[in-house]
Design a protein around this motif. Structure first.
Motif, PDB file in Angstrom:
ATOM      1  N   ALA A 376       0.812  -1.213   0.000  1.00 15.18           N
ATOM      2  CA  ALA A 376       0.000   0.000   0.000  1.00 15.18           C
ATOM      3  C   ALA A 376       0.847   1.266   0.000  1.00 15.18           C
ATOM      4  CB  ALA A 376      -0.932  -0.004   1.211  1.00 15.18           C
ATOM      5  N   GLU A 473      -5.776   0.784 -10.497  1.00 15.25           N
ATOM      6  CA  GLU A 473      -4.832  -0.322 -10.334  1.00 15.25           C
ATOM      7  C   GLU A 473      -5.419  -1.636 -10.789  1.00 15.25           C
ATOM      8  OE1 GLU A 473      -3.115  -0.465  -6.518  1.00 15.25           O
ATOM      9  OE2 GLU A 473      -2.207  -2.414  -6.818  1.00 15.25           O
ATOM     10  N   PRO A 603      -6.891   1.492  -4.500  1.00 14.65           N
ATOM     11  CA  PRO A 603      -5.990   0.885  -3.506  1.00 14.65           C
ATOM     12  C   PRO A 603      -6.728   0.097  -2.437  1.00 14.65           C
ATOM     13  CG  PRO A 603      -5.336   3.150  -3.976  1.00 14.65           C
ATOM     14  CD  PRO A 603      -6.685   2.948  -4.589  1.00 14.65           C
TER      15      PRO A 603
END
Length: 757
Positions: A376, A473, A603
Motif C-alpha cells: 500500500a 490499479e 488501492p
C-alpha cells in the motif's frame, strides 16, 4: 441503528477519507522535514513536511489560492454538518486556545492565553484560564467568561434544542465564573476530565452560542465577528470560493498574506488548475503527483519508473511531450507526510461466523499486515511500517505497538482457531488444493517474487484498461452505456481484461455460450464476453423501446456479474496455498467482503484482494461486493450489512474522548435495537469501556497513557478492527509557498503562511 448524533462529524470525516482516496501511491516526491519523535520511539521522520521560513523571509501581501473539496455547509464547527472546510476557516478566524504540534501534543496558544492550568483536583477539578488582555473580538469586546459560559451551555447537551454535534467534555462542567479579574476564567468540573485542553477550540462569541436559534443560524453563512489573523469576507456560492482577508483588528503578528482564497476544485481537476497556475496549495491524487514528477524530470523516466507508473508503452518522446504540456508543474513541489488517519480491516461481529471471537482472530492472524503496508505504501517516499495502535498514530506522542495482543501472522494458529470454533475442512483431508501445506502458503504470501508476479499480471490488465480509456490499479467500469446501476454492475463484471477489439452482438453471445476450459483466465474471458454481449443487447433494447427486451438484457448483465464473481473465486483458489473451504453443520465458511467501487478507491480494492487471497489459505472464502462510494457508509457500514470491510478513521490528539465511541460496547436501546454509536464492527467489551472511562478521568499524563495502551491491547485482542497502515498525505504547493504543506497533526500558523521573498 444510526450512530449517535454527537458523532456524526467523525463519521463524515471517515467518509471524506474514503472519497478522497484511501491511499495514494507515489512515484517520487520531495523529502520532508521530520516532526518530533514519539515518546515511545515510534517516530518515522515523516510527521510533517512544511518548509519553514522565518517571517522576515516571507513577502507581505499576495493571495494564496488553496483548494478545498466543498463549500462549508456551515461556519459553526459544532453543528453536525460542519466539514473540513469549516475547520480550515475557523482555524484562521477564531480563537484556538490550544494548538497541536507535529506529535499531537497540545500547546497553549500565546495569542489568546497567558496560561491555563489545573489549580485544584479535589474536591473538584478546577482550571483557570488567564487570557491575553489583548485578545479581542473584531467588535472591540475582550474575550471573557461570558463567551466560555455561553459555549458550555450550548454544548453541554442539557438543552437538546441546540442540536450540537458533540458534548464530550462540556457535559462534565459544573460551572464557569469570572476569575480574579476580567481576563481570568474559572472552570469547575463536576467530574474530572483529562482532555480539558480540547475544550473551547474554536471559541465562538456569546452572540452565536446564547440561544438555539442563533446557534443554528448566526454562524451558518457568515461569522458576525472574528478573533484571528483573518476574517471571512464572503462565501461566494457562484464561483464556489470563500475569501478570507486580513483582520485589521488582530493584535498578534500581522498575517503575511493579504488574502486566502479557498476554492472548490474537484480532485480530478486539480492537476490542470496547478498547471495553469490557478492553485498554490492543494491535496492531490497519484495522477497529479506523477505529472509533477514527470514535469520535473522533463519526461526522462527510466524503464523501471515508466513500468511502475503504467507508462511502459509510452516512448521517451511521448513522455517528454507530456512533460512539456505539464509546463507550470515544474514550479510545483510535492510535500508528503503521514496523515493523522489510518486504514483498517473491519470485522462485523454482530452475527454470522464473525460473532465468534475465535473466527475473528483466525481471520486477523491469516493476514500479513507488514506485507499489506509494504504494497500500500510502496513508492510513497514514506517509511513502510504497519500501524500497531488503534488509538495513536506512528509519530504521535505516547505511541506504542500493542498488536502483540492479537499476534503476528500465523496460518497454523489461524487454522487451529477455526477448528476449535467448529469449522472443519470441507474435503477428505486438510491438504491445500495444490498439495502444498499451509505453511508454504504462508511463506508464499511473504515472498516478494510471488507478489511481483501478481503485480505483473495486474499491470497487464491495467495496460488493457488504459487502452480503452480507463484507469485504476485493478480497473474500473469500462463503458458509459446504460444508467448508473447498469454501469456499476457492468464495472464489477468487467474488471478483467476484455477482448482487444469489439465484436458484434451475435458473435459475443455465441462466444460467451461456449464451454470454455474451467480456469481463472478463461473464466475471466467468458465473464468479459458475457458483459460485452449484455451491454450490446441492452443498447439495442433501449433503442428499440421494448421493455421486455430491456429486462432481459439487464438480467444478462446480472448473470455476467455473477460470472465475474465466480472467475474471481477461481483466481483466488488457483493459488498454491489455497485450502478446501471449511464447513460447519453443512454450511461453508463464506464472508461478505464489501468494498467501494469508485475511481479513487482502487488501492482499497487492491488491499481487499490481497486479504481475500490470504484467507483462502485457511479455508475461508470471501464473496466480494463492490458498491458505489456514496452508498458504502450509509447503506453498508453504518447498517452492518457486511462481514468484512475496509475504511479509514481519523487520528486524534485526545483518544480517551474521541476514540471511545468507535470501540464502545454496543448497548440495547429502549426500542430493542442496538445502539452502536460509531462502533460499526459491533465488537466491544466491558473491560474496554471501563478503561476508556478511567482514562477520560485520569489527570496524570503517565497513568492515562498506560490506561490507553491497555485499552488498545484489549481492542486488538477482541479482533473487531485490524489497523493496516497509516495513510499518506500528499500536498502540491507552488515552489515559493512558505510555512504550508503536509501538516500532519500540526495546527497551521496561518499568519506565517505566505510566499518566499
Amino acid at each position: 441503528m444510526p450512530a449517535a448524533q454527537a458523532l456524526d462529524a467523525a463519521t463524515r470525516r471517515s467518509l471524506a477519507l474514503l472519497l478522497a482516496g484511501a491511499l495514494i501511491p507515489l512515484a517520487g516526491c520531495t523529502s520532508g522535514e521530520g516532526g518530533g519523535p514519539s515518546s515511545e520511539g515510534g517516530g518515522s521522520g515523516a510527521a510533517r513536511d512544511v518548509p519553514h521560513l522565518d517571517r522576515e523571509q516571507v513577502a507581505s501581501g499576495r493571495t494564496l489560492h488553496w483548494a478545498v473539496d466543498s463549500l462549508p455547509p456551515t461556519l459553526n464547527a459544532f453543528q453536525p454538518e460542519a466539514d473540513a472546510t469549516t475547520e480550515r476557516i475557523t482555524g484562521a478566524t477564531l480563537p484556538s486556545l490550544f494548538t497541536l504540534d507535529s506529535a499531537a501534543r497540545p500547546q497553549p496558544n500565546q495569542d489568546y492565553l497567558k496560561s491555563a492550568d489545573i489549580t485544584a483536583r479535589e474536591p473538584r477539578q478546577t482550571v483557570v484560564y488567564k487570557l491575553n488582555p489583548k485578545a479581542k473580538w473584531s467588535s472591540g469586546r475582550a474575550l471573557g467568561a461570558a463567551d466560555f459560559k455561553a459555549q458550555w451551555k450550548a454544548l453541554s447537551g442539557r438543552n437538546k434544542s441546540f442540536g450540537a454535534a458533540r458534548n464530550a467534555g462540556y457535559d462534565r462542567i459544573q460551572k464557569i465564573t469570572k476569575g480574579a479579574n476580567a481576563h481570568e476564567v474559572k472552570v469547575v468540573f463536576r467530574k474530572s476530565y483529562a482532555d480539558w485542553k480540547s475544550l473551547f477550540t474554536p471559541l465562538y462569541p456569546k452572540a452565536v452560542m446564547t440561544r438555539p436559534e442563533s446557534f443554528k443560524h448566526a454562524a451558518r453563512k457568515s461569522l458576525p465577528v472574528s478573533a484571528g489573523p483573518f476574517r471571512v469576507q464572503k462565501v461566494h456560492h457562484g464561483d464556489t470560493s470563500v475569501e478570507l482577508v486580513r483582520n485589521g483588528k488582530w493584535w498578534g503578528d500581522e498575517a503575511k498574506l493579504k488574502r486566502i482564497s479557498l476554492r472548490v476544485v474537484p480532485r480530478d481537476q486539480r492537476r490542470e488548475a496547478l498547471r495553469k497556475g490557478e492553485l498554490d496549495l492543494a491535496d492531490v491524487d497519484v495522477a497529479t503527483v506523477r505529472s509533477i514528477v514527470r514535469a520535473h524530470k522533463g519526461g526522462d523516466e527510466d524503464a523501471k519508473s515508466g513500468k511502475r507508473e503504467g507508462h511502459s508503452r509510452k516512448s521517451a518522446e511521448e513522455l517528454r511531450a507530456q512533460a512539456k504540456r505539464d509546463g507550470q508543474l515544474r514550479h510545483v513541489a510535492v510535500r508528503h507526510a503521514f496523515e493523522p488517519a489510518y486504514t483498517q480491516l473491519a470485522l462485523n461481529g454482530a452475527e454470522g461466523p464473525l460473532a465468534d471471537e475465535r473466527v475473528r482472530r483466525a481471520v486477523a492472524r491469516a493476514i500479513d499486515r507488514d506485507a499489506l503496508a509494504k504494497h500500500a505504501l510502496r513508492g510513497t517516499g514514506l517509511p513502510v511500517k504497519s500501524l500497531g495502535s488503534h488509538l495513536r498514530m506512528i509519530d504521535q506522542d505516547g505511541y506504542a505497538d500493542n498488536s502483540d495482543a492479537l499476534g503476528k501472522q500465523d496460518v497454523e494458529s489461524a487454522q487451529s482457531l477455526l477448528a476449535e470454533a467448529g469449522w472443519k475442512d470441507g474435503g477428505a483431508g486438510s491438504e491445500p488444493t495444490s498439495g502444498a501445506d499451509a505453511k508454504k502458503g504462508e511463506h508464499a504470501q511473504k515472498d516478494d517474487k510471488s507478489d511481483k508476479g501478481d503485480d505483473q499480471k495486474k499491470d497487464g490488465d491495467q495496460k488493457k484498461d488504459e487502452k480503452q480509456g480507463k484507469g485504476g490499479e485493478h480497473g474500473t467500469d469500462d463503458g458509459k452505456q446504460g444508467d448508473a446501476r447498469e454501469n456499476h454492475a457492468a464495472g464489477a463484471a468487467g474488471a478483467a481484461a476484455a477482448p482487444a477489439a469489439p465484436v458484434g452482438v451475435q458473435e459475443a453471445a455465441r462466444l460467451a455460450a461456449q464451454p470454455l476450459t474451467l480456469s481463472p483466465v478463461t473464466a475471466g474471458q467468458r465473464a468479459s464476453l458475457m458483459t460485452q454481449a449484455a451491454r450490446l443487447e441492452l443498447g439495442e433494447a433501449k433503442s428499440s423501446g421494448s421493455a421486455s427486451e430491456v429486462r432481459e438484457a439487464r438480467a444478462q448483465l446480472t448473470e455476467a456479474t455473477h460470472a465475474r464473481a465466480g472467475a474471481d473465486e477461481l483466481r483466488l483458489l488457483s493459488d498454491g496455498g489455497a485450502k478446501v473451504q471449511r464447513m460447519k453443520a453443512g454450511k461453508p465458511l463464506t464472508l461478505r467482503f464489501v468494498l467501494p467501487s469508485g475511481p479513487g478507491s482502487e488501492p482499497i480494492r487492491a488491499t481487499g484482494t490481497r486479504i481475500a487471497k490470504a484467507l483462502t489459505r485457511i479455508g475461508v472464502r470471501t464473496k466480494m461486493k463492490q458498491v458505489p462510494d456514496e452508498e458504502y457508509f450509509a447503506k453498508h457500514i453504518t447498517t452492518g450489512d457486511y462481514d468484512l470491510a475496509i475504511y479509514s478513521w481519523p487520528g486524534t490528539a485526545y483518544p480517551a474522548t474521541d476514540a471511545r465511541p468507535i470501540f464502545a460496547k454496543p448497548a440495547a436501546a429502549a426500542d430493542g435495537s442496538l445502539l452502536v454509536e460509531q462502533n460499526y464492527t459491533r465488537v466491544g467489551t466491558n473491560q474496554i469501556d471501563q478503561l476508556f472511562d478511567q482514562a477520560s478521568k485520569e489527570l496524570d499524563d503517565g497513568a492515562r497513557n498506560d490506561l490507553i495502551k491497555r485499552a488498545d491491547a484489549r481492542i486488538w485482542a477482541a479482533a473487531g478492527s485490524v489497523p493496516l497502515y497509516q495513510r499518506p498525505q500528499l500536498v502540491a504547493a507552488s515552489e515559493k509557498v512558505a510555512n504550508a504543506g503536509a501538516f500532519g497533526f500540526e495546527t497551521p500558523r496561518y499568519q506565517d503562511i505566505g510566499f518566499e521573498k
